[in-house]
Design a protein around this motif. Structure first.
Motif, PDB file in Angstrom:
ATOM      1  N   PRO A 125      -4.770  62.703  66.460  1.00  0.00           N
ATOM      2  CA  PRO A 125      -5.043  62.398  67.875  1.00  0.00           C
ATOM      3  C   PRO A 125      -6.365  62.971  68.376  1.00  0.00           C
ATOM      4  O   PRO A 125      -7.047  62.348  69.195  1.00  0.00           O
ATOM      5  CB  PRO A 125      -3.860  63.034  68.612  1.00  0.00           C
ATOM      6  N   MET A 126      -6.764  64.138  67.865  1.00  0.00           N
ATOM      7  CA  MET A 126      -7.982  64.814  68.352  1.00  0.00           C
ATOM      8  C   MET A 126      -9.164  64.597  67.396  1.00  0.00           C
ATOM      9  O   MET A 126      -9.990  65.486  67.227  1.00  0.00           O
ATOM     10  CB  MET A 126      -7.720  66.317  68.522  1.00  0.00           C
ATOM     11  N   TYR A 155       1.024  63.365  64.392  1.00  0.00           N
ATOM     12  CA  TYR A 155       1.049  64.468  65.357  1.00  0.00           C
ATOM     13  C   TYR A 155       1.524  65.744  64.654  1.00  0.00           C
ATOM     14  O   TYR A 155       2.443  65.702  63.844  1.00  0.00           O
ATOM     15  CB  TYR A 155       2.019  64.155  66.506  1.00  0.00           C
ATOM     16  N   ARG A 156       0.875  66.862  65.017  1.00  0.00           N
ATOM     17  CA  ARG A 156       1.312  68.155  64.481  1.00  0.00           C
ATOM     18  C   ARG A 156       1.623  69.107  65.629  1.00  0.00           C
ATOM     19  O   ARG A 156       0.886  69.149  66.616  1.00  0.00           O
ATOM     20  CB  ARG A 156       0.218  68.770  63.610  1.00  0.00           C
ATOM     21  N   GLY A 157       2.675  69.878  65.423  1.00  0.00           N
ATOM     22  CA  GLY A 157       3.013  70.932  66.385  1.00  0.00           C
ATOM     23  C   GLY A 157       3.085  70.455  67.818  1.00  0.00           C
ATOM     24  O   GLY A 157       3.797  69.526  68.164  1.00  0.00           O
ATOM     25  N   HIS A 162       1.593  65.707  73.881  1.00  0.00           N
ATOM     26  CA  HIS A 162       0.474  64.956  74.487  1.00  0.00           C
ATOM     27  C   HIS A 162       0.290  63.626  73.749  1.00  0.00           C
ATOM     28  O   HIS A 162      -0.784  63.326  73.219  1.00  0.00           O
ATOM     29  CB  HIS A 162      -0.810  65.790  74.428  1.00  0.00           C
ATOM     30  N   GLN A 163       1.350  62.842  73.719  1.00  0.00           N
ATOM     31  CA  GLN A 163       1.321  61.571  72.993  1.00  0.00           C
ATOM     32  C   GLN A 163       0.381  60.549  73.638  1.00  0.00           C
ATOM     33  O   GLN A 163      -0.064  59.616  72.969  1.00  0.00           O
ATOM     34  CB  GLN A 163       2.730  60.984  72.912  1.00  0.00           C
ATOM     35  N   GLN A 193       4.953  60.562  63.240  1.00  0.00           N
ATOM     36  CA  GLN A 193       3.741  59.761  63.152  1.00  0.00           C
ATOM     37  C   GLN A 193       3.937  58.377  63.763  1.00  0.00           C
ATOM     38  O   GLN A 193       5.053  57.888  63.849  1.00  0.00           O
ATOM     39  CB  GLN A 193       3.262  59.650  61.695  1.00  0.00           C
ATOM     40  N   VAL A 194       2.829  57.786  64.174  1.00  0.00           N
ATOM     41  CA  VAL A 194       2.848  56.431  64.738  1.00  0.00           C
ATOM     42  C   VAL A 194       2.143  55.510  63.745  1.00  0.00           C
ATOM     43  O   VAL A 194       1.064  55.851  63.239  1.00  0.00           O
ATOM     44  CB  VAL A 194       2.128  56.390  66.103  1.00  0.00           C
TER      45      VAL A 194
END
Length: 201
Positions: A125-126, A155-157, A162-163, A193-194
């Motif tokens: 995401p980042m 996504y982690r943690g 903050h999806q 995950q997406v």
């Protein structure tokens, strides 16, 4: 005495109730191997055929034996090209050349076939701008080669809280590749995950 009786029974031929030896069942004949390709010459069993000669002229309905003789006189073969008509359509031609030509066409068709692969692009995401540009260039190359792209956004943690960041990133990708690709499978969660699948236009 019992031993002598056993020897007598072993040596005595078996007879059924009518007093005649049983008939031995014949062995099953092996199945006839099916031939690849059309029937040629003596394999054509129909009494009459619709004949096309080596020059392409339609000779009408002809006796099969006569057509085979005509093919032999021309140094060629009688080949059944349309077996489902009545009578079947046969042509006088060089079967060896015909078979070679058919094999060559099939090989060329296999070469032209494009096997669509699914390439995977993994994102966070980042992701920073430079990494994003590198991934986009790779994605563009995949679409130009005709392959599909599976985008996996993990996504982690605390990122799970903050999806919306990941959703915005996927929307940005859709916009950036809109001219090259379309969404085949919209974004959906698989655990943490997406996954989204894009296909070339």
């Amino acid at each position: 005495m019992l031993a002598a009786k056993r020897i007598f029974l072993q040596n005595r031929p078996f007879f059924h109730n009518f007093g005649e030896p049983p008939i031995r069942r014949p062995n099953k004949a092996p199945p006839v191997a099916s031939k690849d390709g059309p029937r040629i010459n003596d394999d054509i069993r129909n009494a009459q055929i619709q004949l096309i000669d080596q020059t392409g002229d339609n000779k009408g309905t002809v006796e099969t034996v006569v057509a085979i003789r005509m093919a032999q006189e021309a140094g060629m073969d009688l080949v059944e090209i349309s077996p489902n008509t009545s009578p079947p359509v046969c042509k006088i031609m060089d079967y060896g050349k015909y078979k070679y030509s058919a094999q060559k066409k099939a090989a060329e068709a296999r070469k032209r076939q494009k096997i669509v692969e699914i390439k995977e692009i993994k994102l966070r995401p980042m992701i920073d701008d430079h990494d994003y540009d590198v991934k986009m260039r790779a994605m563009q190359r995949f679409f130009e080669e005709g392959d599909k792209v599976k985008i996996t956004l993990r996504y982690r943690g605390r990122e799970m809280a903050h999806q919306e960041i990941g959703t915005k990133l996927l929307d940005k990708i859709k916009t950036d590749v809109a001219e090259l690709a379309k969404v085949e499978q919209d974004a959906r969660f698989e655990g943490r995950q997406v996954v989204m699948v894009l296909a070339p236009r």
